[in-house]
Design a protein around this motif. Sequence first.
Motif, PDB file in Angstrom:
ATOM      1  N   TYR A  94       0.304  -0.256 -17.261  1.00  0.00           N
ATOM      2  CA  TYR A  94       0.985   0.097 -16.133  1.00  0.00           C
ATOM      3  C   TYR A  94       0.664   1.192 -15.376  1.00  0.00           C
ATOM      4  CZ  TYR A  94       3.706  -4.415 -17.072  1.00  0.00           C
ATOM      5  OH  TYR A  94       4.190  -5.611 -17.085  1.00  0.00           O
ATOM      6  N   MET A  95       0.782   2.418 -16.206  1.00  0.00           N
ATOM      7  CA  MET A  95       0.424   3.490 -15.835  1.00  0.00           C
ATOM      8  C   MET A  95      -0.985   3.613 -15.203  1.00  0.00           C
ATOM      9  SD  MET A  95       0.063   7.237 -17.733  1.00  0.00           S
ATOM     10  CE  MET A  95      -1.521   6.694 -18.466  1.00  0.00           C
ATOM     11  N   LEU A  96      -1.951   3.115 -16.033  1.00  0.00           N
ATOM     12  CA  LEU A  96      -3.477   3.166 -15.621  1.00  0.00           C
ATOM     13  C   LEU A  96      -3.423   2.141 -14.416  1.00  0.00           C
ATOM     14  CD1 LEU A  96      -5.207   2.614 -19.150  1.00  0.00           C
ATOM     15  CD2 LEU A  96      -5.061   4.658 -17.738  1.00  0.00           C
ATOM     16  N   ILE A  97      -3.038   1.186 -14.369  1.00  0.00           N
ATOM     17  CA  ILE A  97      -2.996   0.369 -13.037  1.00  0.00           C
ATOM     18  C   ILE A  97      -2.385   1.084 -11.798  1.00  0.00           C
ATOM     19  CG2 ILE A  97      -2.125  -1.866 -11.999  1.00  0.00           C
ATOM     20  CD1 ILE A  97      -2.196  -3.119 -14.810  1.00  0.00           C
ATOM     21  N   CYS A  98      -1.431   1.692 -11.907  1.00  0.00           N
ATOM     22  CA  CYS A  98      -0.906   2.569 -10.872  1.00  0.00           C
ATOM     23  C   CYS A  98      -1.689   3.555 -10.268  1.00  0.00           C
ATOM     24  CB  CYS A  98       0.394   3.107 -11.134  1.00  0.00           C
ATOM     25  SG  CYS A  98       1.892   2.192 -11.310  1.00  0.00           S
ATOM     26  N   LYS A  99      -2.398   4.202 -11.390  1.00  0.00           N
ATOM     27  CA  LYS A  99      -3.381   5.184 -10.920  1.00  0.00           C
ATOM     28  C   LYS A  99      -4.681   4.626 -10.248  1.00  0.00           C
ATOM     29  CE  LYS A  99      -1.918   8.932 -14.309  1.00  0.00           C
ATOM     30  NZ  LYS A  99      -2.244   9.794 -15.120  1.00  0.00           N
ATOM     31  N   ALA A 100      -5.096   3.580 -10.735  1.00  0.00           N
ATOM     32  CA  ALA A 100      -6.114   2.636 -10.116  1.00  0.00           C
ATOM     33  C   ALA A 100      -6.035   2.276  -8.817  1.00  0.00           C
ATOM     34  CB  ALA A 100      -6.763   1.728 -11.190  1.00  0.00           C
ATOM     35  N   ASP A 129       0.912  -1.211   0.024  1.00  0.00           N
ATOM     36  CA  ASP A 129       0.071   0.074   0.003  1.00  0.00           C
ATOM     37  C   ASP A 129       0.805   1.343   0.107  1.00  0.00           C
ATOM     38  OD1 ASP A 129      -2.484   1.290  -0.282  1.00  0.00           O
ATOM     39  OD2 ASP A 129      -2.851   1.357   2.049  1.00  0.00           O
ATOM     40  N   ASP A 130       2.013   1.215  -0.857  1.00  0.00           N
ATOM     41  CA  ASP A 130       2.967   2.240  -0.833  1.00  0.00           C
ATOM     42  C   ASP A 130       2.303   3.295  -1.864  1.00  0.00           C
ATOM     43  OD1 ASP A 130       5.098   4.042  -1.044  1.00  0.00           O
ATOM     44  OD2 ASP A 130       6.525   2.428  -0.683  1.00  0.00           O
ATOM     45  N   THR A 131       1.400   4.374  -1.559  1.00  0.00           N
ATOM     46  CA  THR A 131       1.102   5.096  -2.626  1.00  0.00           C
ATOM     47  C   THR A 131       2.411   6.073  -3.200  1.00  0.00           C
ATOM     48  OG1 THR A 131      -0.746   5.349  -1.204  1.00  0.00           O
ATOM     49  CG2 THR A 131      -0.483   7.085  -2.894  1.00  0.00           C
ATOM     50  N   TYR A 170      -7.830   3.572  -5.166  1.00  0.00           N
ATOM     51  CA  TYR A 170      -8.440   2.681  -4.706  1.00  0.00           C
ATOM     52  C   TYR A 170      -7.904   2.618  -2.922  1.00  0.00           C
ATOM     53  CZ  TYR A 170     -10.346  -2.153  -2.819  1.00  0.00           C
ATOM     54  OH  TYR A 170     -11.070  -2.948  -1.949  1.00  0.00           O
ATOM     55  N   SER A 171      -6.787   2.739  -3.039  1.00  0.00           N
ATOM     56  CA  SER A 171      -6.041   2.732  -1.642  1.00  0.00           C
ATOM     57  C   SER A 171      -6.365   4.008  -0.705  1.00  0.00           C
ATOM     58  CB  SER A 171      -4.469   2.976  -1.630  1.00  0.00           C
ATOM     59  OG  SER A 171      -4.046   4.151  -2.451  1.00  0.00           O
ATOM     60  N   THR A 172      -6.919   5.097  -1.361  1.00  0.00           N
ATOM     61  CA  THR A 172      -7.562   6.369  -0.738  1.00  0.00           C
ATOM     62  C   THR A 172      -8.775   6.044   0.045  1.00  0.00           C
ATOM     63  OG1 THR A 172      -6.510   7.803  -2.663  1.00  0.00           O
ATOM     64  CG2 THR A 172      -8.152   8.708  -1.263  1.00  0.00           C
ATOM     65  N   SER A 173      -9.684   5.372  -0.554  1.00  0.00           N
ATOM     66  CA  SER A 173     -10.922   5.021   0.238  1.00  0.00           C
ATOM     67  C   SER A 173     -11.205   3.625   0.462  1.00  0.00           C
ATOM     68  CB  SER A 173     -12.056   5.508  -0.423  1.00  0.00           C
ATOM     69  OG  SER A 173     -12.071   5.073  -1.928  1.00  0.00           O
ATOM     70  N   THR A 230     -12.283   1.773  -1.529  1.00  0.00           N
ATOM     71  CA  THR A 230     -13.832   1.286  -2.255  1.00  0.00           C
ATOM     72  C   THR A 230     -13.592   1.623  -3.716  1.00  0.00           C
ATOM     73  OG1 THR A 230     -14.596   3.682  -1.804  1.00  0.00           O
ATOM     74  CG2 THR A 230     -15.218   1.916  -0.133  1.00  0.00           C
ATOM     75  N   VAL A 231     -14.355   0.896  -4.513  1.00  0.00           N
ATOM     76  CA  VAL A 231     -14.529   1.324  -6.054  1.00  0.00           C
ATOM     77  C   VAL A 231     -15.016   2.460  -6.180  1.00  0.00           C
ATOM     78  CG1 VAL A 231     -14.897   0.113  -8.308  1.00  0.00           C
ATOM     79  CG2 VAL A 231     -14.021  -1.283  -6.374  1.00  0.00           C
ATOM     80  N   SER A 232     -14.129   3.364  -7.018  1.00  0.00           N
ATOM     81  CA  SER A 232     -14.825   4.974  -7.210  1.00  0.00           C
ATOM     82  C   SER A 232     -14.936   4.904  -8.526  1.00  0.00           C
ATOM     83  CB  SER A 232     -13.793   5.880  -6.620  1.00  0.00           C
ATOM     84  OG  SER A 232     -12.493   5.968  -7.130  1.00  0.00           O
ATOM     85  N   ASP A 233     -15.591   6.052  -8.963  1.00  0.00           N
ATOM     86  CA  ASP A 233     -15.748   6.281 -10.527  1.00  0.00           C
ATOM     87  C   ASP A 233     -14.535   6.472 -11.071  1.00  0.00           C
ATOM     88  OD1 ASP A 233     -18.563   6.189 -10.485  1.00  0.00           O
ATOM     89  OD2 ASP A 233     -18.801   8.196  -9.884  1.00  0.00           O
ATOM     90  N   GLU A 234     -13.421   7.139 -10.121  1.00  0.00           N
ATOM     91  CA  GLU A 234     -12.209   7.749 -10.594  1.00  0.00           C
ATOM     92  C   GLU A 234     -11.311   6.286 -10.902  1.00  0.00           C
ATOM     93  OE1 GLU A 234      -8.818  10.520  -9.392  1.00  0.00           O
ATOM     94  OE2 GLU A 234      -9.327   9.113  -7.839  1.00  0.00           O
ATOM     95  N   MET A 235     -11.518   5.285 -10.048  1.00  0.00           N
ATOM     96  CA  MET A 235     -10.822   4.060 -10.450  1.00  0.00           C
ATOM     97  C   MET A 235     -11.271   3.447 -11.721  1.00  0.00           C
ATOM     98  SD  MET A 235     -10.673   0.781  -7.895  1.00  0.00           S
ATOM     99  CE  MET A 235      -9.538  -0.594  -8.034  1.00  0.00           C
ATOM    100  N   ILE A 236     -12.793   3.244 -11.847  1.00  0.00           N
ATOM    101  CA  ILE A 236     -13.318   2.845 -13.038  1.00  0.00           C
ATOM    102  C   ILE A 236     -12.713   3.609 -14.270  1.00  0.00           C
ATOM    103  CG2 ILE A 236     -15.301   2.528 -14.190  1.00  0.00           C
ATOM    104  CD1 ILE A 236     -16.966   2.119 -11.319  1.00  0.00           C
ATOM    105  N   LYS A 237     -12.497   4.704 -14.336  1.00  0.00           N
ATOM    106  CA  LYS A 237     -12.142   5.549 -15.110  1.00  0.00           C
ATOM    107  C   LYS A 237     -10.575   5.166 -15.755  1.00  0.00           C
ATOM    108  CE  LYS A 237     -10.264   9.515 -14.675  1.00  0.00           C
ATOM    109  NZ  LYS A 237     -10.075  10.916 -14.301  1.00  0.00           N
ATOM    110  N   PHE A 238     -10.120   4.980 -14.868  1.00  0.00           N
ATOM    111  CA  PHE A 238      -8.494   4.319 -15.227  1.00  0.00           C
ATOM    112  C   PHE A 238      -8.466   3.107 -15.741  1.00  0.00           C
ATOM    113  CE2 PHE A 238      -7.154   7.525 -11.693  1.00  0.00           C
ATOM    114  CZ  PHE A 238      -6.634   8.691 -12.388  1.00  0.00           C
ATOM    115  N   VAL A 239      -9.333   2.164 -15.189  1.00  0.00           N
ATOM    116  CA  VAL A 239      -9.401   0.704 -16.098  1.00  0.00           C
ATOM    117  C   VAL A 239     -10.166   0.652 -17.177  1.00  0.00           C
ATOM    118  CG1 VAL A 239      -8.741  -0.247 -13.385  1.00  0.00           C
ATOM    119  CG2 VAL A 239     -11.174  -0.160 -14.427  1.00  0.00           C
ATOM    120  N   THR A 240     -10.965   1.427 -17.576  1.00  0.00           N
ATOM    121  CA  THR A 240     -11.925   1.308 -18.729  1.00  0.00           C
ATOM    122  C   THR A 240     -11.113   1.235 -19.947  1.00  0.00           C
ATOM    123  OG1 THR A 240     -13.636   2.565 -17.658  1.00  0.00           O
ATOM    124  CG2 THR A 240     -13.607   2.565 -20.192  1.00  0.00           C
ATOM    125  N   PRO A 241      -9.970   1.794 -20.158  1.00  0.00           N
ATOM    126  CA  PRO A 241      -9.156   1.492 -21.456  1.00  0.00           C
ATOM    127  C   PRO A 241      -8.666   0.267 -21.327  1.00  0.00           C
ATOM    128  CG  PRO A 241      -8.558   3.689 -20.397  1.00  0.00           C
ATOM    129  CD  PRO A 241      -9.468   3.041 -19.506  1.00  0.00           C
TER     130      PRO A 241
END
Length: 290
Positions: free
Chosen positions: A113-119, A86-88, A123-126, A128-139
């Motif tokens: 890899y960049m998208l996975i890091c951002k996702a 969990d090393d942000t 996730y580590s912030t809350s 929970t699966v957020s809209d922001e996380m979904i945005k990063f993994v959509t591509p």
Amino acid sequence: MNFGAAIKKIRTDKNFTQKALSDGILTRSHLSQIETNNYFPSYDKFFLILDRLNIVFEEFLFVQNDHKMLFNQQIRSQISEAANLDDTEKLKNLAVTAKNLYEKTDNITYYHYMLICKALISYSTSHTVSDEMIKFVTPIKDYLFSMDNWYLYELRLFNNIIYALTVEEALLFSRTSLKRLSNFQYFLEFQHIEQHIYSNLSTLCLEHKDFQTAKNFAETAIEKAKKYTLVYEKVCSELNHAIACIKLSEDRNSYEIIRKNMLILEYLEFESLYDHFSNFLRKFEINVDF
């Protein structure tokens, strides 16, 4: 180290003569020319040479690269390590590194890899699966949908984004992935990928409060973890299974299983994982005295 020098180094390290290595594959003179980079074998003969030397292609590349891992393999390993801890901050640095490499090389691996890091950061912030996380993994999801067949790279990607899928999407992808995965059952990565798919599916179903499906996937995940002696994975899967059983009013000894495995995580100092399951227990109003 060049191609021929790598072949020669491995041959001499393993005490093979040129005659012993070349016999039945190609002539000794051709092997001698390979080792001096004056001749390159066909793919079938090259892999026959590797087979006789008892090494895999990745190991050959490791030797050829002067005992350094290829960077895309290094960064994948570093992302996994940072996620487990969990090393942000490290994930942020890796996201920047992957972004720069993608811009320089146009290699889609670094983009993923960049998208996975951002996702993972999202996730580590809350937790929970957020809209922001979904945005990063959509591509990545779109990339997977565009593939006619999946290989190990695509299977690893699927495992990385399961949490950000809907249950329906995950089940659809899982049918494709598990069917395709059977083709790779003799690869070392097979065991981990297979077990993680079932474990991650059980976690996703818990997130969506589909407790019966979560329990079913967790049972399979536990079975796979026992089969392949994956201790860390067994702990996670047993926790998922116990939570699902309690919510289904099938608790039996589920509270004791949770207590035992949470103590294991605490003892091993898996802080991020301990926090993850602590949040799960609070979310589902399960009180266990540790």
